[in-house]
Design a protein around this motif. Structure first.
Motif: not given
Length: 370
Positions: A308, A310, A317, A321, A335
């Motif tokens: 993923n 940021t 986000d 998560r 990340w």
């Protein structure tokens, strides 16, 4: 003058209780014509009679209103329960059944592409489901190779291969989406008109992707113990359902995936907030059979890789998560700080490929030096 009982009854229903004179005739002068001042007792009796009639009518209106509100409440409650059941329903049995049996796989002549040859493939099952894909085969003879099945962005298909020049020794099958309508640049009205077709295509996508696995199983050059499903962007929303439904997929990689479809759609619709949230809710209900949070845990114990970015406003986000937390072990979470995802950016492509190759090496699908 005198009024018939039917007419008086209608008056008692049509006019509110309050001024008895208006209730009976509409004016004090008319009431005097019926009941002169000298007949005070009769006049009061007339008023009492019509007040009683209007109270009965008011009670009837209240009962009708209460009944109507009860019916509306029942309809809303039933609708809410129906939507809740639809959103929570497990669609994996449907995806497996709808896959059917692969009856046709037609390949186009090969075209040179980087370090291999590219074929266009059209797959069809015994239920009439048709989907296109592109398969890239490395040059040279080798033992059965690991295979990667990709589900990419909105346009899918060969576009997923445009960003990966070197696919190494992997056989790569880039799946398209079984949807023939326009995929971008839609107005709000056009989007609403296409919702039924989009829903059908969304529900067909897991089954169509499993047909791609059927195709790979027919190829003698594919190592059946190393078939990786890679879902990127839009494809990362479908991939958990596909991997949960098909245990022939031995590993799953999600590039910029997330959970909570309502929040993700709400973050991506280019509409005013007054319209955006209701539209996001409607769309999230339409695609709720594919909610990644329902399926990601069921991929375990097969390895899962989750990459993923940021600071991407289009992929909150919190949603990323949620999916990472819901996934079972073994899982690898990475990340990268790239902001908004830009697949055309060379540095972005490099960061993604390095992360994916490192994970493939960790699970033993490639040698560390490859």
């Amino acid at each position: 003058r005198s009024l018939s009982p039917n007419r008086l009854a209608r008056k008692s229903i049509e006019f509110p209780v309050g001024a008895c004179v208006r209730l009976v005739t509409g004016s004090p002068r008319s009431l005097q014509a019926i009941s002169p001042p000298s007949a005070g007792g009769k006049r009061r009796a007339v008023c009492d009679t019509y007040q009683n009639m209007s109270l009965v009518a008011r009670r009837k209106r209240i009962r009708r209103l209460a009944f109507g509100l009860a019916v509306i409440g029942i309809v809303i409650g039933a609708g809410y329960m129906g939507v809740a059941h639809y959103r929570e329903r497990d669609y994996l049995p449907y995806f497996r059944e709808h896959k059917g049996r692969l009856v046709s796989s037609v390949e186009s002549p090969p075209e040179p592409r980087g370090d291999g040859a590219l074929h266009r493939v059209r797959l069809q099952n015994d239920r009439g489901l048709v989907v296109d894909a592109f398969v890239k085969i490395p040059r040279g003879e080798a033992a059965p190779r690991a295979a990667i099945v990709t589900l990419g962005g909105l346009h899918g298909g060969v576009h997923a291969l445009e960003y990966v020049e070197d696919t190494g020794e992997f056989i790569v099958l880039a799946m398209d989406y079984p949807f023939e309508g326009r995929r971008s640049g839609l107005s709000t009205w056009e989007l609403l008109r296409q919702l039924p077709a989009m829903r059908r295509a969304a529900l067909d996508t897991p089954s169509a992707t499993m047909l791609g696995v059927d195709y790979l199983y027919q190829r003698p050059d594919v190592d059946r113990d190393r078939i990786v499903l890679v879902g990127g962007s839009l494809g990362a929303l479908f991939a958990p359902a596909v991997a949960a439904a098909d245990d022939r997929i031995t590993a799953l990689a999600l590039l910029f995936g997330a959970g909570d479809l309502f929040a993700m759609i709400d973050a991506n619709l280019p509409l005013p907030s007054l319209v955006r949230r209701p539209m996001a809710w409607v769309l999230s209900v339409v695609v709720s059979p594919l909610e990644p949070l329902k399926y990601i845990e069921r991929v375990a114990p097969r390895p899962v890789f989750m990459l993923n970015s940021t600071g991407d406003p289009r992929m909150p986000d919190r949603c990323s998560r949620l999916l990472q937390t819901a996934a079972g072990e073994p899982k690898t979470v990475r990340w990268i700080d790239t902001g908004h995802v830009n697949v055309r950016n060379k540095n972005f492509q490099k960061d993604v490929l390095v992360a994916v190759k490192a994970w493939l090496a960790d699970i033993g699908y490639v040698a560390a030096e490859e």
